[in-house]
Scaffold this motif. Structure first.
Motif, PDB file in Angstrom:
ATOM      1  N   LEU A  11      22.858  44.474  -4.222  1.00  0.00           N
ATOM      2  CA  LEU A  11      23.268  43.071  -4.109  1.00  0.00           C
ATOM      3  C   LEU A  11      22.311  42.209  -4.921  1.00  0.00           C
ATOM      4  CD1 LEU A  11      24.873  40.738  -2.760  1.00  0.00           C
ATOM      5  CD2 LEU A  11      23.233  40.883  -0.853  1.00  0.00           C
ATOM      6  N   VAL A  12      22.862  41.327  -5.731  1.00  0.00           N
ATOM      7  CA  VAL A  12      22.035  40.457  -6.562  1.00  0.00           C
ATOM      8  C   VAL A  12      22.698  39.086  -6.642  1.00  0.00           C
ATOM      9  CG1 VAL A  12      23.170  41.182  -8.708  1.00  0.00           C
ATOM     10  CG2 VAL A  12      20.827  40.317  -8.787  1.00  0.00           C
ATOM     11  N   GLN A  13      21.884  38.063  -6.802  1.00  0.00           N
ATOM     12  CA  GLN A  13      22.420  36.709  -6.930  1.00  0.00           C
ATOM     13  C   GLN A  13      22.954  36.472  -8.334  1.00  0.00           C
ATOM     14  OE1 GLN A  13      19.336  33.958  -5.745  1.00  0.00           O
ATOM     15  NE2 GLN A  13      19.779  34.244  -3.572  1.00  0.00           N
ATOM     16  N   PRO A  14      23.890  35.549  -8.484  1.00  0.00           N
ATOM     17  CA  PRO A  14      24.371  35.209  -9.832  1.00  0.00           C
ATOM     18  C   PRO A  14      23.210  34.835 -10.743  1.00  0.00           C
ATOM     19  CG  PRO A  14      25.789  34.226  -8.179  1.00  0.00           C
ATOM     20  CD  PRO A  14      24.619  34.818  -7.435  1.00  0.00           C
ATOM     21  N   GLY A  15      23.261  35.339 -11.964  1.00  0.00           N
ATOM     22  CA  GLY A  15      22.179  35.125 -12.920  1.00  0.00           C
ATOM     23  C   GLY A  15      21.114  36.190 -12.880  1.00  0.00           C
ATOM     24  N   GLY A  16      21.168  37.048 -11.893  1.00  0.00           N
ATOM     25  CA  GLY A  16      20.167  38.092 -11.747  1.00  0.00           C
ATOM     26  C   GLY A  16      20.453  39.309 -12.607  1.00  0.00           C
ATOM     27  N   SER A  17      19.609  40.332 -12.426  1.00  0.00           N
ATOM     28  CA  SER A  17      19.701  41.550 -13.232  1.00  0.00           C
ATOM     29  C   SER A  17      19.661  42.788 -12.352  1.00  0.00           C
ATOM     30  CB  SER A  17      18.533  41.620 -14.226  1.00  0.00           C
ATOM     31  OG  SER A  17      18.558  40.537 -15.133  1.00  0.00           O
ATOM     32  N   SER A  62      33.866  41.309 -22.133  1.00  0.00           N
ATOM     33  CA  SER A  62      33.391  40.522 -20.994  1.00  0.00           C
ATOM     34  C   SER A  62      31.900  40.708 -20.712  1.00  0.00           C
ATOM     35  CB  SER A  62      34.192  40.868 -19.740  1.00  0.00           C
ATOM     36  OG  SER A  62      34.065  42.248 -19.445  1.00  0.00           O
ATOM     37  N   VAL A  63      31.287  41.753 -21.272  1.00  0.00           N
ATOM     38  CA  VAL A  63      29.868  42.014 -20.985  1.00  0.00           C
ATOM     39  C   VAL A  63      28.993  41.943 -22.226  1.00  0.00           C
ATOM     40  CG1 VAL A  63      30.554  43.469 -19.053  1.00  0.00           C
ATOM     41  CG2 VAL A  63      29.943  44.526 -21.238  1.00  0.00           C
ATOM     42  N   LYS A  64      29.595  41.755 -23.389  1.00  0.00           N
ATOM     43  CA  LYS A  64      28.807  41.692 -24.627  1.00  0.00           C
ATOM     44  C   LYS A  64      27.764  40.583 -24.540  1.00  0.00           C
ATOM     45  CE  LYS A  64      32.102  43.624 -27.926  1.00  0.00           C
ATOM     46  NZ  LYS A  64      33.033  43.345 -29.047  1.00  0.00           N
ATOM     47  N   GLY A  65      26.543  40.916 -24.944  1.00  0.00           N
ATOM     48  CA  GLY A  65      25.454  39.957 -24.908  1.00  0.00           C
ATOM     49  C   GLY A  65      24.741  39.900 -23.575  1.00  0.00           C
ATOM     50  N   ARG A  66      25.311  40.515 -22.539  1.00  0.00           N
ATOM     51  CA  ARG A  66      24.680  40.511 -21.211  1.00  0.00           C
ATOM     52  C   ARG A  66      24.263  41.907 -20.769  1.00  0.00           C
ATOM     53  NH1 ARG A  66      27.531  39.145 -16.846  1.00  0.00           N
ATOM     54  NH2 ARG A  66      29.540  39.848 -17.677  1.00  0.00           N
ATOM     55  N   PHE A  67      25.045  42.909 -21.134  1.00  0.00           N
ATOM     56  CA  PHE A  67      24.771  44.293 -20.718  1.00  0.00           C
ATOM     57  C   PHE A  67      24.306  45.106 -21.920  1.00  0.00           C
ATOM     58  CE2 PHE A  67      27.964  44.632 -16.916  1.00  0.00           C
ATOM     59  CZ  PHE A  67      27.443  43.470 -16.379  1.00  0.00           C
ATOM     60  N   SER A  84      22.138  38.447 -16.527  1.00  0.00           N
ATOM     61  CA  SER A  84      23.013  37.276 -16.358  1.00  0.00           C
ATOM     62  C   SER A  84      24.274  37.647 -15.597  1.00  0.00           C
ATOM     63  CB  SER A  84      23.378  36.684 -17.727  1.00  0.00           C
ATOM     64  OG  SER A  84      22.219  36.324 -18.449  1.00  0.00           O
ATOM     65  N   LEU A  85      24.088  38.329 -14.492  1.00  0.00           N
ATOM     66  CA  LEU A  85      25.231  38.821 -13.724  1.00  0.00           C
ATOM     67  C   LEU A  85      26.040  37.686 -13.142  1.00  0.00           C
ATOM     68  CD1 LEU A  85      23.509  41.903 -12.148  1.00  0.00           C
ATOM     69  CD2 LEU A  85      25.676  41.969 -13.404  1.00  0.00           C
ATOM     70  N   SER A 113      26.516  37.964  -5.623  1.00  0.00           N
ATOM     71  CA  SER A 113      26.904  36.913  -4.681  1.00  0.00           C
ATOM     72  C   SER A 113      25.678  36.133  -4.246  1.00  0.00           C
ATOM     73  CB  SER A 113      27.590  37.537  -3.465  1.00  0.00           C
ATOM     74  OG  SER A 113      27.868  36.559  -2.488  1.00  0.00           O
ATOM     75  N   SER A 114      25.892  34.857  -3.978  1.00  0.00           N
ATOM     76  CA  SER A 114      24.805  34.028  -3.454  1.00  0.00           C
ATOM     77  C   SER A 114      24.854  33.997  -1.928  1.00  0.00           C
ATOM     78  CB  SER A 114      24.898  32.618  -4.021  1.00  0.00           C
ATOM     79  OG  SER A 114      26.176  32.062  -3.778  1.00  0.00           O
TER      80      SER A 114
END
Length: 114
Positions: A11-17, A62-67, A84-85, A113-114
């Protein structure tokens, strides 16, 4: 037959890794590449990223630049670094072997999720 064991979900918050790992064993010679798929509830399984044994990579738009997918040939392990999840990245992530047999891992849950 290739066996795949995934780890690293959570589980990770939005923006996390998060970083997922997939360790391969067994008939390693039959691996042409390894990749990550994901499946969200009510949706089809989709390719997220893949890497060939030669190191060539490709990603879903959808994940280019983030993954980032990478591999460690000495450890027969592939990684998926996810930055940047977003909540829409929430899914069960599966490791997949490209090549004869086409093995799948058991899946690891990623929840954003937050």
């Amino acid at each position: 037959q290739v066996q795949l064991v995934e780890s690293g979900g959570g589980l990770v918050q939005p923006g996390g890794s998060l970083r997922l790992s997939c360790a391969a064993s067994g008939s390693i010679f039959s691996i042409n590449g390894l990749g990550w798929y994901r499946q969200a509830p009510g949706k089809q399984r989709e390719l997220v990223a893949r890497i060939t044994t030669g190191g060539r990579t490709n990603y879903a738009d959808s994940v280019k630049g983030r993954f980032t997918i990478s591999g460690d040939n000495a450890k027969n392990t592939v990684y998926l670094q996810m930055n940047s999840l977003k909540p829409e990245d929430t899914a069960v992530y599966y490791c997949h072997q490209f090549g004869p047999g086409g093995s799948w891992g058991q899946g690891t849950q990623v929840t954003v999720s937050s």
